[in-house]
Scaffold this motif. Structure first.
Motif, PDB file in Angstrom:
ATOM      1  N   HIS A  88       0.840  -1.201   0.000  1.00 38.98           N
ATOM      2  CA  HIS A  88       0.000   0.000   0.000  1.00 38.98           C
ATOM      3  C   HIS A  88       0.876   1.251   0.000  1.00 38.98           C
ATOM      4  CE1 HIS A  88      -2.989   2.963   1.257  1.00 38.98           C
ATOM      5  NE2 HIS A  88      -3.915   2.063   0.912  1.00 38.98           N
ATOM      6  N   LYS A  89       0.526   2.206  -0.875  1.00 38.98           N
ATOM      7  CA  LYS A  89       1.381   3.373  -1.097  1.00 38.98           C
ATOM      8  C   LYS A  89       1.631   4.203   0.159  1.00 38.98           C
ATOM      9  CE  LYS A  89       0.645   3.982  -6.058  1.00 38.98           C
ATOM     10  NZ  LYS A  89       2.061   3.657  -6.381  1.00 38.98           N
ATOM     11  N   LYS A  90       0.706   4.206   1.092  1.00 39.70           N
ATOM     12  CA  LYS A  90       0.871   5.014   2.300  1.00 39.70           C
ATOM     13  C   LYS A  90       1.234   4.155   3.511  1.00 39.70           C
ATOM     14  CE  LYS A  90      -2.237   8.710   0.819  1.00 39.70           C
ATOM     15  NZ  LYS A  90      -3.439   9.524   1.148  1.00 39.70           N
ATOM     16  N   SER A  91       1.658   2.935   3.263  1.00 41.16           N
ATOM     17  CA  SER A  91       1.955   2.031   4.370  1.00 41.16           C
ATOM     18  C   SER A  91       3.356   2.273   4.914  1.00 41.16           C
ATOM     19  CB  SER A  91       1.827   0.577   3.914  1.00 41.16           C
ATOM     20  OG  SER A  91       2.798   0.276   2.929  1.00 41.16           O
ATOM     21  N   ALA A  92       3.576   1.770   6.122  1.00 42.46           N
ATOM     22  CA  ALA A  92       4.864   1.964   6.793  1.00 42.46           C
ATOM     23  C   ALA A  92       6.012   1.292   6.061  1.00 42.46           C
ATOM     24  CB  ALA A  92       4.771   1.434   8.229  1.00 42.46           C
ATOM     25  N   GLY A  93       5.706   0.198   5.353  1.00 42.32           N
ATOM     26  CA  GLY A  93       6.771  -0.544   4.688  1.00 42.32           C
ATOM     27  C   GLY A  93       6.924  -0.259   3.212  1.00 42.32           C
ATOM     28  N   ARG A  94       6.236   0.752   2.701  1.00 40.77           N
ATOM     29  CA  ARG A  94       6.275   1.016   1.261  1.00 40.77           C
ATOM     30  C   ARG A  94       7.688   1.329   0.757  1.00 40.77           C
ATOM     31  NH1 ARG A  94       3.258   0.378  -3.565  1.00 40.77           N
ATOM     32  NH2 ARG A  94       4.550   1.444  -5.080  1.00 40.77           N
ATOM     33  N   ASP A  95       8.494   2.003   1.554  1.00 40.43           N
ATOM     34  CA  ASP A  95       9.860   2.310   1.111  1.00 40.43           C
ATOM     35  C   ASP A  95      10.650   1.038   0.836  1.00 40.43           C
ATOM     36  OD1 ASP A  95       9.401   5.003   1.246  1.00 40.43           O
ATOM     37  OD2 ASP A  95      10.433   5.300   3.159  1.00 40.43           O
ATOM     38  N   PHE A  96      10.422  -0.003   1.626  1.00 39.50           N
ATOM     39  CA  PHE A  96      11.103  -1.274   1.383  1.00 39.50           C
ATOM     40  C   PHE A  96      10.644  -1.882   0.058  1.00 39.50           C
ATOM     41  CE2 PHE A  96      10.938  -1.403   6.204  1.00 39.50           C
ATOM     42  CZ  PHE A  96      12.248  -0.995   6.360  1.00 39.50           C
ATOM     43  N   TYR A  97       9.350  -1.826  -0.201  1.00 36.04           N
ATOM     44  CA  TYR A  97       8.793  -2.342  -1.450  1.00 36.04           C
ATOM     45  C   TYR A  97       9.443  -1.640  -2.642  1.00 36.04           C
ATOM     46  CZ  TYR A  97       5.244  -3.527  -4.972  1.00 36.04           C
ATOM     47  OH  TYR A  97       4.587  -3.967  -6.099  1.00 36.04           O
ATOM     48  N   ASP A  98       9.490  -0.311  -2.586  1.00 36.96           N
ATOM     49  CA  ASP A  98      10.067   0.456  -3.689  1.00 36.96           C
ATOM     50  C   ASP A  98      11.553   0.158  -3.847  1.00 36.96           C
ATOM     51  OD1 ASP A  98       7.639   1.648  -4.241  1.00 36.96           O
ATOM     52  OD2 ASP A  98       8.048   3.424  -3.018  1.00 36.96           O
ATOM     53  N   GLN A  99      12.238  -0.002  -2.745  1.00 32.45           N
ATOM     54  CA  GLN A  99      13.672  -0.282  -2.801  1.00 32.45           C
ATOM     55  C   GLN A  99      13.938  -1.616  -3.489  1.00 32.45           C
ATOM     56  OE1 GLN A  99      15.702   0.303   0.937  1.00 32.45           O
ATOM     57  NE2 GLN A  99      17.506  -0.849   0.289  1.00 32.45           N
ATOM     58  N   LEU A 100      13.163  -2.625  -3.156  1.00 33.29           N
ATOM     59  CA  LEU A 100      13.331  -3.938  -3.793  1.00 33.29           C
ATOM     60  C   LEU A 100      12.981  -3.879  -5.271  1.00 33.29           C
ATOM     61  CD1 LEU A 100      11.786  -6.125  -0.958  1.00 33.29           C
ATOM     62  CD2 LEU A 100      14.176  -6.172  -1.699  1.00 33.29           C
ATOM     63  N   LEU A 101      11.937  -3.148  -5.600  1.00 33.68           N
ATOM     64  CA  LEU A 101      11.508  -3.052  -6.996  1.00 33.68           C
ATOM     65  C   LEU A 101      12.550  -2.330  -7.848  1.00 33.68           C
ATOM     66  CD1 LEU A 101       9.002  -4.032  -8.487  1.00 33.68           C
ATOM     67  CD2 LEU A 101       7.993  -1.771  -8.170  1.00 33.68           C
ATOM     68  N   MET A 102      13.213  -1.358  -7.265  1.00 34.89           N
ATOM     69  CA  MET A 102      14.207  -0.588  -8.018  1.00 34.89           C
ATOM     70  C   MET A 102      15.453  -1.396  -8.375  1.00 34.89           C
ATOM     71  SD  MET A 102      14.170   3.342  -6.601  1.00 34.89           S
ATOM     72  CE  MET A 102      14.561   2.888  -4.910  1.00 34.89           C
ATOM     73  N   GLU A 103      15.619  -2.567  -7.754  1.00 31.89           N
ATOM     74  CA  GLU A 103      16.769  -3.410  -8.056  1.00 31.89           C
ATOM     75  C   GLU A 103      16.585  -4.185  -9.364  1.00 31.89           C
ATOM     76  OE1 GLU A 103      19.703  -3.371  -6.414  1.00 31.89           O
ATOM     77  OE2 GLU A 103      18.727  -1.715  -5.328  1.00 31.89           O
ATOM     78  N   ALA A 104      15.423  -4.099  -9.968  1.00 32.87           N
ATOM     79  CA  ALA A 104      15.195  -4.803 -11.231  1.00 32.87           C
ATOM     80  C   ALA A 104      16.145  -4.276 -12.304  1.00 32.87           C
ATOM     81  CB  ALA A 104      13.747  -4.615 -11.686  1.00 32.87           C
ATOM     82  N   PRO A 105      16.896  -5.148 -12.984  1.00 30.01           N
ATOM     83  CA  PRO A 105      17.828  -4.696 -14.017  1.00 30.01           C
ATOM     84  C   PRO A 105      17.096  -4.006 -15.160  1.00 30.01           C
ATOM     85  CG  PRO A 105      18.227  -6.983 -13.406  1.00 30.01           C
ATOM     86  CD  PRO A 105      16.914  -6.600 -12.801  1.00 30.01           C
ATOM     87  N   ASP A 106      17.420  -2.742 -15.403  1.00 34.62           N
ATOM     88  CA  ASP A 106      16.769  -1.970 -16.473  1.00 34.62           C
ATOM     89  C   ASP A 106      15.247  -1.955 -16.318  1.00 34.62           C
ATOM     90  OD1 ASP A 106      19.272  -1.537 -17.711  1.00 34.62           O
ATOM     91  OD2 ASP A 106      19.125  -3.457 -18.751  1.00 34.62           O
ATOM     92  N   ASP A 107      14.779  -2.051 -15.075  1.00 33.61           N
ATOM     93  CA  ASP A 107      13.349  -2.064 -14.769  1.00 33.61           C
ATOM     94  C   ASP A 107      12.627  -3.260 -15.379  1.00 33.61           C
ATOM     95  OD1 ASP A 107      13.490   0.331 -13.307  1.00 33.61           O
ATOM     96  OD2 ASP A 107      13.273   1.530 -15.117  1.00 33.61           O
ATOM     97  N   ARG A 108      13.370  -4.324 -15.680  1.00 38.49           N
ATOM     98  CA  ARG A 108      12.763  -5.503 -16.289  1.00 38.49           C
ATOM     99  C   ARG A 108      12.669  -6.653 -15.298  1.00 38.49           C
ATOM    100  NH1 ARG A 108      15.939  -6.625 -21.682  1.00 38.49           N
ATOM    101  NH2 ARG A 108      17.661  -5.740 -20.474  1.00 38.49           N
ATOM    102  N   CYS A 109      11.718  -7.516 -15.563  1.00 34.34           N
ATOM    103  CA  CYS A 109      11.450  -8.672 -14.711  1.00 34.34           C
ATOM    104  C   CYS A 109      12.698  -9.540 -14.559  1.00 34.34           C
ATOM    105  CB  CYS A 109      10.316  -9.485 -15.333  1.00 34.34           C
ATOM    106  SG  CYS A 109       9.945 -11.044 -14.507  1.00 34.34           S
ATOM    107  N   ALA A 110      13.023  -9.876 -13.319  1.00 38.58           N
ATOM    108  CA  ALA A 110      14.189 -10.715 -13.068  1.00 38.58           C
ATOM    109  C   ALA A 110      13.937 -12.172 -13.440  1.00 38.58           C
ATOM    110  CB  ALA A 110      14.592 -10.622 -11.604  1.00 38.58           C
ATOM    111  N   LEU A 111      12.679 -12.562 -13.595  1.00 35.77           N
ATOM    112  CA  LEU A 111      12.358 -13.959 -13.897  1.00 35.77           C
ATOM    113  C   LEU A 111      12.388 -14.273 -15.382  1.00 35.77           C
ATOM    114  CD1 LEU A 111       9.431 -14.491 -11.355  1.00 35.77           C
ATOM    115  CD2 LEU A 111      11.843 -15.103 -11.090  1.00 35.77           C
TER     116      LEU A 111
END
Length: 287
Positions: A88-111
């Motif tokens: 959830h965008k206003k949740s306490a843990g959203r920064d962690f979610y965004d941080q993990l998502l930003m690790e995607a190479p070239d913003d592409r799916c790692a799978l």
């Protein structure tokens, strides 16, 4: 699969942050009391994933309620910690979610390496492993298609596991993605997972399982069309004898930039090895 460095985020800290403001207070108290349990489960996960043995973590299923079919209770709240307290965008843990998502190479799916990474996939599904719902090492940046195709699959053996971008980088020590070129009358390309004989058998089985589960042939096959159309215009400008070497160089360039198991590298290797294609088949229109 595109390898990513394992997250440096601490599982206990992430869980603590996500649950510190959970409501009502009774739920918050119960969740906060699980911090050590969650940290221990995350440590077990890391050990098993490093050993390529996530299938051995069955004892972590459905905790802490201990009833696989039980509705509500702490299992539900643990799962909600991801959806309501991390995504959830206003949740306490959203920064962690965004941080993990930003690790995607070239913003592409790692799978799959192709789709846009716009969500996090649970390598072990939160439905069955609620203690790992917000464990960073269990959350992989992925596209929605891969997330959907992988579904709630939990590994049942060493062979029946999809590849893990944080732990399985050695899979790229081998070239296993191949393309097959058909023709005449017109060129056609089909991708397949064909592990080489020297690949360890368990890893080879996982490669095939990953390719099949995520329907990567369905994803990669259509990518060949635009490339073949472009080549049908550019290759006739080269001396005929130079075409195979040009295609091999392109394969090497793609392998250097995207990896030897990228669909582009596989495509150009196959085109360079096709006597029919390099002998003039490239001038035939793509279907």
């Amino acid at each position: 699969m595109r390898p990513i460095d394992k997250p440096i985020l601490d599982a206990r800290t992430v869980f603590d942050t996500c649950t510190a403001s959970a409501r009502p207070k009774a739920v918050r108290t119960k969740l906060q009391a699980l911090k050590d349990t969650v940290a221990a489960a995350a440590a077990e996960y890391d050990t098993a994933a490093t050993a390529r043995a996530l299938h051995t973590l069955g004892h972590l299923k459905d905790q802490p309620d201990g009833e696989p079919k039980k509705k509500g209770g702490l299992n539900k709240e643990l799962k909600n910690t991801y959806s309501n307290r991390m995504v959830h965008k206003k949740s306490a843990g959203r920064d962690f979610y965004d941080q993990l998502l930003m690790e995607a190479p070239d913003d592409r799916c790692a799978l799959c390496g192709q789709g846009i990474a716009d969500t996090l996939d649970h390598q072990l599904p939160k439905t069955h492993y609620p203690l790992l719902a917000v464990a960073p090492a269990n959350l992989v940046p992925a596209c929605r298609d891969c997330n959907y195709y992988k579904g709630e699959e939990a590994p049942v053996s060493a062979e029946k596991q999809t590849l893990h971008p944080y732990y399985d980088s050695e899979v790229h020590d081998h070239v296993w993605l191949v393309a097959r070129v058909a023709g005449p009358p017109r060129p056609a390309v089909v991708f397949a997972a064909v592990p080489p004989p020297e690949m360890p058998p368990v890893l080879a089985a996982r490669v095939r399982h990953h390719f099949t589960t995520l329907k990567l042939a369905r994803l990669y096959n259509p990518q060949a069309g635009p490339e073949l159309r472009t080549l049908s215009r550019s290759l006739p400008r080269l001396p005929a004898a130079a075409v195979p070497e040009h295609l091999r160089e392109r394969a090497e360039d793609w392998a250097a930039s995207e990896g030897g198991n990228s669909w582009q590298a596989a495509l150009y290797r196959a085109l360079a090895d096709s006597a029919w294609y390099t002998g003039g088949g490239y001038e035939e229109p793509w279907k």
